[in-house]
Design an enzyme around this catalytic site. Structure first.
Site, PDB file in Angstrom:
ATOM      1  N   THR A 100      -9.742  15.843  -4.447  1.00 23.78           N
ATOM      2  CA  THR A 100      -9.847  16.408  -5.922  1.00 23.78           C
ATOM      3  C   THR A 100      -9.477  18.267  -6.003  1.00 23.78           C
ATOM      4  O   THR A 100      -9.756  18.653  -4.972  1.00 23.78           O
ATOM      5  CB  THR A 100     -10.891  16.372  -6.656  1.00 23.78           C
ATOM      6  OG1 THR A 100     -10.794  16.982  -7.954  1.00 23.78           O
ATOM      7  CG2 THR A 100     -12.254  16.572  -6.264  1.00 23.78           C
ATOM      8  N   ASP A 101      -8.855  18.525  -6.897  1.00 16.14           N
ATOM      9  CA  ASP A 101      -8.753  20.069  -6.988  1.00 16.14           C
ATOM     10  C   ASP A 101     -10.096  20.484  -7.376  1.00 16.14           C
ATOM     11  O   ASP A 101     -10.072  21.799  -7.334  1.00 16.14           O
ATOM     12  CB  ASP A 101      -7.752  20.269  -8.241  1.00 16.14           C
ATOM     13  CG  ASP A 101      -8.075  19.853  -9.455  1.00 16.14           C
ATOM     14  OD1 ASP A 101      -9.147  19.167  -9.613  1.00 16.14           O
ATOM     15  OD2 ASP A 101      -7.422  20.070 -10.582  1.00 16.14           O
ATOM     16  N   GLU A 102     -11.096  19.853  -7.766  1.00 17.35           N
ATOM     17  CA  GLU A 102     -12.389  20.534  -8.195  1.00 17.35           C
ATOM     18  C   GLU A 102     -13.175  21.123  -7.210  1.00 17.35           C
ATOM     19  O   GLU A 102     -14.047  22.008  -7.386  1.00 17.35           O
ATOM     20  CB  GLU A 102     -13.265  19.470  -8.854  1.00 17.35           C
ATOM     21  CG  GLU A 102     -12.731  18.612 -10.109  1.00 17.35           C
ATOM     22  CD  GLU A 102     -13.432  17.824 -11.164  1.00 17.35           C
ATOM     23  OE1 GLU A 102     -14.551  17.935 -10.842  1.00 17.35           O
ATOM     24  OE2 GLU A 102     -13.216  17.327 -12.045  1.00 17.35           O
ATOM     25  N   TYR A 111     -20.716  16.315  -8.172  1.00 13.60           N
ATOM     26  CA  TYR A 111     -19.476  15.695  -7.851  1.00 13.60           C
ATOM     27  C   TYR A 111     -18.547  16.419  -6.872  1.00 13.60           C
ATOM     28  O   TYR A 111     -18.086  16.068  -5.579  1.00 13.60           O
ATOM     29  CB  TYR A 111     -18.822  15.220  -9.204  1.00 13.60           C
ATOM     30  CG  TYR A 111     -17.291  14.675  -8.681  1.00 13.60           C
ATOM     31  CD1 TYR A 111     -17.000  13.529  -7.850  1.00 13.60           C
ATOM     32  CD2 TYR A 111     -16.238  15.424  -9.065  1.00 13.60           C
ATOM     33  CE1 TYR A 111     -15.648  12.971  -7.625  1.00 13.60           C
ATOM     34  CE2 TYR A 111     -14.740  14.997  -8.893  1.00 13.60           C
ATOM     35  CZ  TYR A 111     -14.622  13.830  -8.102  1.00 13.60           C
ATOM     36  OH  TYR A 111     -13.140  13.377  -7.786  1.00 13.60           O
ATOM     37  N   LYS A 158     -17.570  15.822  -2.724  1.00 21.56           N
ATOM     38  CA  LYS A 158     -15.975  15.739  -2.546  1.00 21.56           C
ATOM     39  C   LYS A 158     -15.595  16.981  -1.369  1.00 21.56           C
ATOM     40  O   LYS A 158     -15.042  16.479  -0.276  1.00 21.56           O
ATOM     41  CB  LYS A 158     -14.973  15.760  -3.573  1.00 21.56           C
ATOM     42  CG  LYS A 158     -15.320  14.609  -4.511  1.00 21.56           C
ATOM     43  CD  LYS A 158     -14.588  13.258  -3.792  1.00 21.56           C
ATOM     44  CE  LYS A 158     -13.394  13.273  -3.358  1.00 21.56           C
ATOM     45  NZ  LYS A 158     -12.848  11.759  -2.978  1.00 21.56           N
TER      46      LYS A 158
HETATM   47  P1  NAD Z   1     -12.985   5.471  -9.892  1.00 16.31           P
HETATM   48  O1  NAD Z   1     -14.207   5.521 -10.426  1.00 16.31           O
HETATM   49  O2  NAD Z   1     -11.973   4.740 -10.878  1.00 16.31           O
HETATM   50  O3  NAD Z   1     -12.688   4.268  -8.779  1.00 16.31           O
HETATM   51  C1  NAD Z   1     -13.709   4.259  -7.629  1.00 16.31           C
HETATM   52  C2  NAD Z   1     -13.694   3.102  -6.823  1.00 16.31           C
HETATM   53  O4  NAD Z   1     -14.446   3.022  -6.028  1.00 16.31           O
HETATM   54  C3  NAD Z   1     -14.033   1.712  -7.696  1.00 16.31           C
HETATM   55  O5  NAD Z   1     -13.216   0.860  -7.592  1.00 16.31           O
HETATM   56  C4  NAD Z   1     -15.701   1.636  -7.394  1.00 16.31           C
HETATM   57  O6  NAD Z   1     -15.893   0.296  -7.232  1.00 16.31           O
HETATM   58  C5  NAD Z   1     -15.071   1.969  -5.528  1.00 16.31           C
HETATM   59  N1  NAD Z   1     -16.435   2.402  -5.067  1.00 16.31           N
HETATM   60  C6  NAD Z   1     -17.467   3.299  -5.593  1.00 16.31           C
HETATM   61  N2  NAD Z   1     -18.547   3.506  -4.685  1.00 16.31           N
HETATM   62  C7  NAD Z   1     -18.182   2.443  -3.530  1.00 16.31           C
HETATM   63  C8  NAD Z   1     -18.706   2.290  -2.371  1.00 16.31           C
HETATM   64  N3  NAD Z   1     -19.934   2.689  -2.165  1.00 16.31           N
HETATM   65  N4  NAD Z   1     -18.011   1.163  -1.594  1.00 16.31           N
HETATM   66  C9  NAD Z   1     -16.947   0.922  -1.866  1.00 16.31           C
HETATM   67  N5  NAD Z   1     -16.334   1.186  -2.928  1.00 16.31           N
HETATM   68  C10 NAD Z   1     -16.935   1.768  -3.889  1.00 16.31           C
HETATM   69  O7  NAD Z   1     -12.266   6.604  -9.350  1.00 16.31           O
HETATM   70  P2  NAD Z   1     -10.628   7.310  -9.448  1.00 16.31           P
HETATM   71  O8  NAD Z   1     -10.704   7.941 -10.613  1.00 16.31           O
HETATM   72  O9  NAD Z   1      -9.734   6.205  -9.260  1.00 16.31           O
HETATM   73  O10 NAD Z   1     -10.780   8.128  -8.199  1.00 16.31           O
HETATM   74  C11 NAD Z   1     -10.483   7.694  -7.054  1.00 16.31           C
HETATM   75  C12 NAD Z   1     -10.324   8.841  -5.876  1.00 16.31           C
HETATM   76  O11 NAD Z   1      -9.526   9.816  -6.205  1.00 16.31           O
HETATM   77  C13 NAD Z   1     -11.800   9.326  -5.678  1.00 16.31           C
HETATM   78  O12 NAD Z   1     -11.928   9.855  -4.394  1.00 16.31           O
HETATM   79  C14 NAD Z   1     -11.606  10.783  -6.634  1.00 16.31           C
HETATM   80  O13 NAD Z   1     -12.601  11.655  -6.152  1.00 16.31           O
HETATM   81  C15 NAD Z   1     -10.325  11.011  -6.341  1.00 16.31           C
HETATM   82  N6  NAD Z   1      -9.509  11.753  -7.632  1.00 16.31           N
HETATM   83  C16 NAD Z   1      -9.670  11.454  -8.885  1.00 16.31           C
HETATM   84  C17 NAD Z   1      -8.895  12.218  -9.512  1.00 16.31           C
HETATM   85  C18 NAD Z   1      -8.956  11.616 -11.018  1.00 16.31           C
HETATM   86  O14 NAD Z   1      -8.374  12.464 -12.084  1.00 16.31           O
HETATM   87  N7  NAD Z   1      -9.482  10.332 -11.490  1.00 16.31           N
HETATM   88  C19 NAD Z   1      -8.164  13.164  -9.443  1.00 16.31           C
HETATM   89  C20 NAD Z   1      -8.144  13.814  -7.912  1.00 16.31           C
HETATM   90  C21 NAD Z   1      -8.896  13.034  -7.125  1.00 16.31           C
HETATM   91  O1  DAU Z   2      -9.546  17.597 -11.675  1.00 15.67           O
HETATM   92  C1  DAU Z   2      -9.587  16.168 -10.759  1.00 15.67           C
HETATM   93  C2  DAU Z   2     -11.148  15.429 -11.276  1.00 15.67           C
HETATM   94  O2  DAU Z   2     -10.688  15.060 -12.973  1.00 15.67           O
HETATM   95  C3  DAU Z   2     -11.215  14.291 -10.761  1.00 15.67           C
HETATM   96  O3  DAU Z   2     -11.636  14.733  -9.762  1.00 15.67           O
HETATM   97  C4  DAU Z   2     -12.541  13.436 -11.384  1.00 15.67           C
HETATM   98  O4  DAU Z   2     -12.859  12.363 -10.865  1.00 15.67           O
HETATM   99  C5  DAU Z   2     -12.000  13.092 -12.895  1.00 15.67           C
HETATM  100  O5  DAU Z   2     -13.028  12.607 -13.392  1.00 15.67           O
HETATM  101  C6  DAU Z   2     -11.521  14.419 -13.498  1.00 15.67           C
HETATM  102  O6  DAU Z   2     -12.872  15.277 -13.840  1.00 15.67           O
HETATM  103  P1  DAU Z   2     -13.029  16.260 -15.127  1.00 15.67           P
HETATM  104  O7  DAU Z   2     -14.570  16.387 -15.280  1.00 15.67           O
HETATM  105  O8  DAU Z   2     -12.125  17.000 -15.412  1.00 15.67           O
HETATM  106  O9  DAU Z   2     -12.572  15.004 -16.108  1.00 15.67           O
HETATM  107  P2  DAU Z   2     -13.149  13.997 -17.666  1.00 15.67           P
HETATM  108  O10 DAU Z   2     -12.279  13.332 -17.914  1.00 15.67           O
HETATM  109  O11 DAU Z   2     -14.606  13.969 -17.285  1.00 15.67           O
HETATM  110  O12 DAU Z   2     -13.157  15.597 -18.441  1.00 15.67           O
HETATM  111  C7  DAU Z   2     -11.892  16.172 -18.694  1.00 15.67           C
HETATM  112  C8  DAU Z   2     -12.235  17.442 -19.589  1.00 15.67           C
HETATM  113  O13 DAU Z   2     -12.638  17.028 -20.836  1.00 15.67           O
HETATM  114  C9  DAU Z   2     -13.563  18.399 -19.231  1.00 15.67           C
HETATM  115  O14 DAU Z   2     -13.119  19.558 -19.398  1.00 15.67           O
HETATM  116  C10 DAU Z   2     -14.645  17.647 -19.741  1.00 15.67           C
HETATM  117  C11 DAU Z   2     -14.114  17.383 -21.197  1.00 15.67           C
HETATM  118  N1  DAU Z   2     -14.846  16.147 -21.719  1.00 15.67           N
HETATM  119  C12 DAU Z   2     -14.992  15.025 -21.130  1.00 15.67           C
HETATM  120  C13 DAU Z   2     -15.607  14.146 -21.713  1.00 15.67           C
HETATM  121  C14 DAU Z   2     -15.889  12.711 -21.045  1.00 15.67           C
HETATM  122  C15 DAU Z   2     -14.856  16.530 -23.249  1.00 15.67           C
HETATM  123  O15 DAU Z   2     -14.851  17.372 -23.866  1.00 15.67           O
HETATM  124  N2  DAU Z   2     -15.555  15.307 -24.024  1.00 15.67           N
HETATM  125  C16 DAU Z   2     -15.732  14.227 -23.004  1.00 15.67           C
HETATM  126  O16 DAU Z   2     -16.546  13.385 -23.906  1.00 15.67           O
END
Ligand code: NAD
Ligand code: DAU
Length: 353
Positions: A134-136, A159, A163
């Protein structure tokens, strides 16, 4: 290497993972795609109904924190590549329960690296461990600048710290043991099948149900949004053409202040739900800010663009409309996810067989 490959995708029942599994199963019939997922609250096999009966797809229920299980899996099946997405992914949950994130994201990654290292010991060069990050990990930006691959890591939530730690481990295995590894760091994804605890599906769901829309703080935090299928396409390109040992940043070049994004979703939802203009916006409520809330993320994607010729295919206008329509149409998916109904689906599909 022959054209037939065994590819392990971890976390394939989650949001991004399910889009990657679908892309790989359909695009590469000569690959055997193994989807390893624990099916936490975020994992949902309904996301993969359309590919579950394909001959080149297999689901394996398992936990990456269980090293014995992971070692056995790697000795039973000779994987040619791993695309590792399994993780705890929600920042707010990491604030209330950091231990779970350390365990899954760090120990889980370590277990996979160890198993892959042992399995590939005599054939180091024909395999790849691709870690999705992730970019975080880069921390929080001020008003200007973007994250490049050269930015120093500066994670600020449990988190992102977990990562970052897993990214460091992957690099350590490249340098120390000569494992073939790649990392990509992506910005915020949006699209179908995202668990409605994340901002965009949560907002759509609340609008639909006339519930208050919680905006943290003043809504001034900025995120860079990318359509999930464009992320999946980038992962496909990196997996096949990326250089071992390298890191690729992936972003949407699409920055939005949270409050502007929420208002945009309200505007489109009003049209789709035949509401008067401005009606959904009335649901917005400013609530207590997230602890340690990162101010701004923005990705510089010039490396993947120049070296691998990737760029987003959809504009945000297109992507967000598709996404809103999907959540409004797929009421059953939302209800099942929210009620835990998908667990029943899993039991029916796999346990009663
Ligand atoms: P998600 O939470 O939707 O999915 C995570 C999956 O991992 C789920 O299916 C869960 O059951 C599985 N999982 C969790 N713990 C596990 C374990 N111990 N063993 C096996 N499986 C397990 O997450 P996502 O948003 O699809 O993100 C997927 C990946 O991409 C993560 O590594 C996250 O850090 C990364 N990522 C997410 C975003 C985003 O915006 N969502 C952006 C950049 C990177
Ligand atoms: O940048 C990549 C990341 O983006 C991934 O690595 C994470 O897995 C993914 O969850 C996401 O993280 P964020 O914290 O940026 O996403 P989230 O959807 O939780 O929140 C987006 C923005 O909105 C953040 O600034 C917090 C704000 N927010 C979020 C929620 C859930 C609100 O204002 N209200 C809310 O109820």
């Amino acid at each position: 290497m022959s054209n037939t490959k065994n590819i392990l995708i971890t976390g394939g029942a989650g949001f991004i993972g399910s889009h990657i599994v679908r892309l790989f199963v359909n695009k590469y019939p000569n690959y055997n795609i193994f989807n390893l997922d624990k099916l936490t609250y975020a994992g949902n096999l309904e996301n993969l109904r359309d590919v579950e009966n394909k001959p080149n797809y297999k689901f394996i229920k398992g936990d990456i924190t269980d090293s014995e299980f992971i070692n056995k899996l790697f000795s039973d099946i000779k994987f040619d590549g791993v695309i590792h997405l399994a993780a705890e992914s929600h920042v707010d949950r990491s604030i209330t329960n950091p231990g779970e994130f350390i365990n899954t994201n760090i120990i889980g990654t370590l277990n996979l690296l160890n198993a892959a290292k042992n399995s590939w010991a005599n054939n180091k060069n024909n395999n790849i461990f691709y870690h999705i990050s992730t970019d975080e990990v880069y921390g929080s930006l001020g008003n200007t600048g973007k994250f490049t691959e050269q930015n120093a890591y500066d994670p600020r939530s449990p988190y992102s710290a977990s990562k970052a730690s897993s990214d460091h481990l992957v690099r350590a295995y490249f340098h120390t043991y000569g494992m073939q590894t790649i990392i990509s760091n992506c910005s915020n994804n949006y699209g179908a099948n995202q668990f409605p605890e994340k901002l965009i599906p949560l907002v759509i769901n609340n609008i639909k149900n006339n519930k208050p829309i919680p905006v943290y703080g003043k809504g001034e935090n900025i995120r860079d949004w990318l359509f999930v299928e464009d992320h999946a396409k980038a992962i496909d390109i990196i997996f096949h053409k990326g250089k071992s040992g390298e890191t690729y940043n992936i972003g949407g070049n699409n920055e939005w202040k949270n409050i502007d994004l929420v208002k945009k979703i309200c505007e489109i939802a009003d049209i789709k739900l035949n509401r008067k203009p401005g009606e959904s916006e009335k649901l917005i409520e400013f609530v207590k800010d997230r602890a340690g809330h990162d101010a701004r993320y923005a990705i510089d994607s010039s490396k993947i663009n120049a070296e691998l010729n990737w760029q987003p295919t959809l504009t945000f206008e297109q992507g967000i409309k598709i996404t809103i329509e999907w959540y409004l149409k797929n009421e059953q998916w939302l209800n099942n996810v929210l009620s835990g109904e998908y667990e029943k689906y899993y039991n029916k599909q796999y346990k009663e067989r």
